[in-house]
Each structure stands twice: as structure tokens, then as C-alpha cells.
Motif scaffolding. Structure first.
Motif, short mmCIF file in Angstrom:
data_model
loop_
_atom_site.label_atom_id
_atom_site.label_comp_id
_atom_site.label_asym_id
_atom_site.label_seq_id
_atom_site.Cartn_x
_atom_site.Cartn_y
_atom_site.Cartn_z
N THR A 76 0.93 -1.37 -0.16
CA THR A 76 0.00 0.05 -0.10
C THR A 76 0.84 1.53 0.00
N GLY A 77 0.35 2.47 -0.51
CA GLY A 77 1.03 3.58 -0.70
C GLY A 77 2.06 3.73 -1.90
N TYR A 78 1.91 2.80 -2.65
CA TYR A 78 2.87 2.59 -3.92
C TYR A 78 1.99 2.65 -5.12
N ALA A 79 0.91 2.94 -5.37
CA ALA A 79 0.03 2.86 -6.56
C ALA A 79 0.66 3.27 -7.59
N ALA A 80 0.87 4.56 -7.79
CA ALA A 80 1.55 5.14 -8.92
C ALA A 80 2.85 4.48 -9.37
N TYR A 81 3.57 4.31 -8.35
CA TYR A 81 5.16 3.90 -8.62
C TYR A 81 5.04 2.47 -8.86
N THR A 82 4.32 1.55 -8.25
CA THR A 82 4.38 0.14 -8.81
C THR A 82 3.72 0.19 -10.33
N ALA A 83 2.51 1.09 -10.56
CA ALA A 83 2.01 1.10 -11.77
C ALA A 83 3.09 1.46 -13.03
N SER A 84 4.02 2.30 -12.45
CA SER A 84 5.06 2.89 -13.50
C SER A 84 5.96 1.79 -13.66
N LYS A 85 6.50 1.06 -12.62
CA LYS A 85 7.50 0.10 -13.00
C LYS A 85 6.92 -1.31 -13.62
N ALA A 86 5.54 -1.58 -13.41
CA ALA A 86 4.95 -2.53 -13.97
C ALA A 86 4.78 -2.44 -15.41
N ALA A 87 4.56 -1.19 -15.84
CA ALA A 87 4.61 -0.66 -17.29
C ALA A 87 6.16 -0.97 -18.11
N VAL A 88 7.10 -0.63 -17.28
CA VAL A 88 8.37 -0.79 -17.77
C VAL A 88 8.69 -2.08 -18.01
N GLU A 89 8.37 -3.37 -16.90
CA GLU A 89 8.51 -4.49 -17.44
C GLU A 89 7.60 -4.90 -18.54
N ALA A 90 6.61 -4.60 -18.72
CA ALA A 90 5.94 -5.03 -19.81
C ALA A 90 6.66 -4.32 -21.10
N MET A 91 6.94 -3.12 -21.19
CA MET A 91 7.79 -2.74 -22.36
C MET A 91 9.09 -3.31 -22.58
N VAL A 92 9.65 -3.60 -21.43
CA VAL A 92 11.16 -4.33 -21.68
C VAL A 92 10.84 -5.94 -22.15
#
Length: 264
Positions: free
Chosen positions: A167-183
């Protein structure tokens, strides 16, 4: 004719032929502090020439560049196309060769740790601008500029929060998940180039960004929840990234490597 001392100095400034990254140029974003700084120093120890990308901390970035045998510090905003291009241009102008390696490490975090319901639009936009858009721009430039035929390496530093979902990391987690998908998608799109693309996802790692806004109790819980009963250190992450940048790692492609002591 150069004297013996100057000849020795010249020799010491050149990477050893046996160094795994000798003759290669690496761009590391977010290189002035923390994990990025450790990665840059480690790649240098493997023989790479370094372009140290940073957004602030001029003194720290310049000091790091001065401490490494072949390094140049470049202030650049990774969320800006021109800023990203300047990093790749610096590789050519400083070392006479384009980049062989990209380590996309720059990132930001809202140190108020808001719930999604309390996350402001401004905080969300800033997080995604650096962590997702910034990496996208770096990945795109690398895909078009890294050499084909061997030695091209892309590593994005993401986060184990993608697996733990705190909890408390929603935007940060979303941003890192997006990077993993792109890579992982990019690894497939680069078929035939022998350029590899991977992610390294640290867990809780002792750095300025990790400690920002955290109470002693929050830090203690991170330690207690880890099977290794400690925080990670930047030196735990740098060798993992370093390995992925070498020829020995060519068969590792499209992967997310969680370096977190077994937390997730």
C-alpha cells in the motif's frame, strides 16, 4: 617520446583487454546517487566507458565522473526527448563510439506514500513522466542506436513492488509494471539483433529514495519481512546488472530478475 611515468599513466587509463566490457560504452541514467551510482562504478570496473545521466546533484555526478577512468556526466531530463538524445550524443562525442549498453535506472517516488484514493494527479503525472515515459524514451533510443550483431544490452531497473504490491505505492508500482511490460515486449521485437533487454527489480535497498519519508518503524518492518533480515545495499544490485551487460548473459533475455533477498 613520452617518459615512463606518462606511459604508465596512459596504460592505467585504458581498460584491460580481458575486462568483459572493454571497449564498450554504457549509458546509466540516475547515476549520481544510490543504486545508479553503484551500477556505474561497477560497469567501469568491468572496463566500460560511462555516460552518467543525472537530473540533479551536479557535485555528486561530477565527482563520480572524476573518480572513474573513462566517464562523463551529462545533466538530462529523461522525460524529455531532447534530454534522452543528449545522452546518446554524449557517448559518441566523448568516446568516439555510440553506446553499446543502456541501463535505465532513473526514477522518482512520492515519499508521502499516499493511497491511490489520496494520490494527486500531479504526483501521478510526475511519477509516470519519469518512471514510465522516461524509460520508454530511453528504450526507444536504444532500440534504434545500439549496435546489432552482439554486445548490445538494455537493462531497466524496476522494483520488486510489482510483485509485492504494498500500500502507498500505487503510482510507483504502476510505473514499474509498465516498464517491465515494455522491456519484455521489446526483447521479442529485437529478434535478430542480438540485443538483449532485461529488468532487474530490487527490493528494499538502502538509498536516499528508500529512506525518504519513512519512519524508523517502516524501515524496521522492511528488515523484518525479508528472509535475509536486512535491507539490500546498492552493491547487491550492481553485480546483477553488470552480469546482464556482459557477453556471458546473452542467453538471458526478456526476463525480470528480482534481487530482493527472497522478499517476493
Amino acid at each position: 617520446m613520452a617518459d615512463a611515468s606518462s606511459a604508465a599513466a596512459t596504460a592505467s587509463a585504458q581498460p584491460a583487454a580481458s575486462a568483459p566490457l572493454a571497449g564498450r560504452v554504457a549509458i546509466v541514467t540516475g547515476a549520481s546517487r544510490g543504486i545508479g551510482r553503484a551500477i556505474a562504478a561497477h560497469l567501469s570496473s568491468l572496463g566500460a566507458s560511462l555516460v552518467l545521466g543525472y537530473a540533479s546533484s551536479d557535485a555528486e555526478a561530477e565527482a563520480l565522473a572524476a573518480s572513474l577512468p573513462r566517464a562523463v556526466a551529462v545533466r538530462a531530463d529523461v522525460s524529455d526527448e531532447a534530454g534522452v538524445r543528449s545522452l546518446f550524443d554524449a557517448a559518441e562525442s566523448a568516446f568516439g563510439a555510440g553506446a553499446h549498453i543502456l541501463v535505465a535506472n532513473a526514477g522518482v517516488l512520492d515519499d508521502k506514500y499516499p493511497s491511490l484514493a489520496d494520490t494527486t494527479t500531479e504526483s501521478f503525472d510526475r511519477t509516470l513522466a519519469v518512471n514510465a515515459r522516461g524509460v520508454f524514451l530511453c528504450l526507444r533510443e536504444a532500440a534504434n542506436q545500439l549496435p546489432r550483431g552482439g554486445g548490445g544490452r538494455i537493462v531497466a531497473v524496476t522494483s520488486s513492488v510489482v510483485g509485492s504490491l504494498p500500500t502507498g505505492y500505487a503510482a510507483y508500482t504502476a510505473s514499474k509494471a509498465a516498464v517491465e511490460a515494455m522491456v519484455r515486449t521489446m526483447a521479442k521485437e529485437l529478434k535478430g539483433t542480438r540485443i538483449t533487454a532485461n529488468c532487474v527489480a530490487p527490493g528494499s535497498t538502502a538509498s536516499d529514495m528508500f529512506f525518504a519519508g519513512k519512519t524508523e518503524d517502516m524501515v524496521r518492518r522492511n528488515v523484518e519481512n525479508n528472509p535475509m533480515e536486512r535491507l539490500g545495499e546498492p552493491r547487491d544490485i550492481a553485480p546483477v546488472v553488470g552480469f546482464l551487460c556482459t557477453d556471458a548473459a546473452e542467453w538471458v533475455n526478456g526476463q525480470v530478475i528480482r534481487a530482493n533477498g527472497g522478499y517476493v
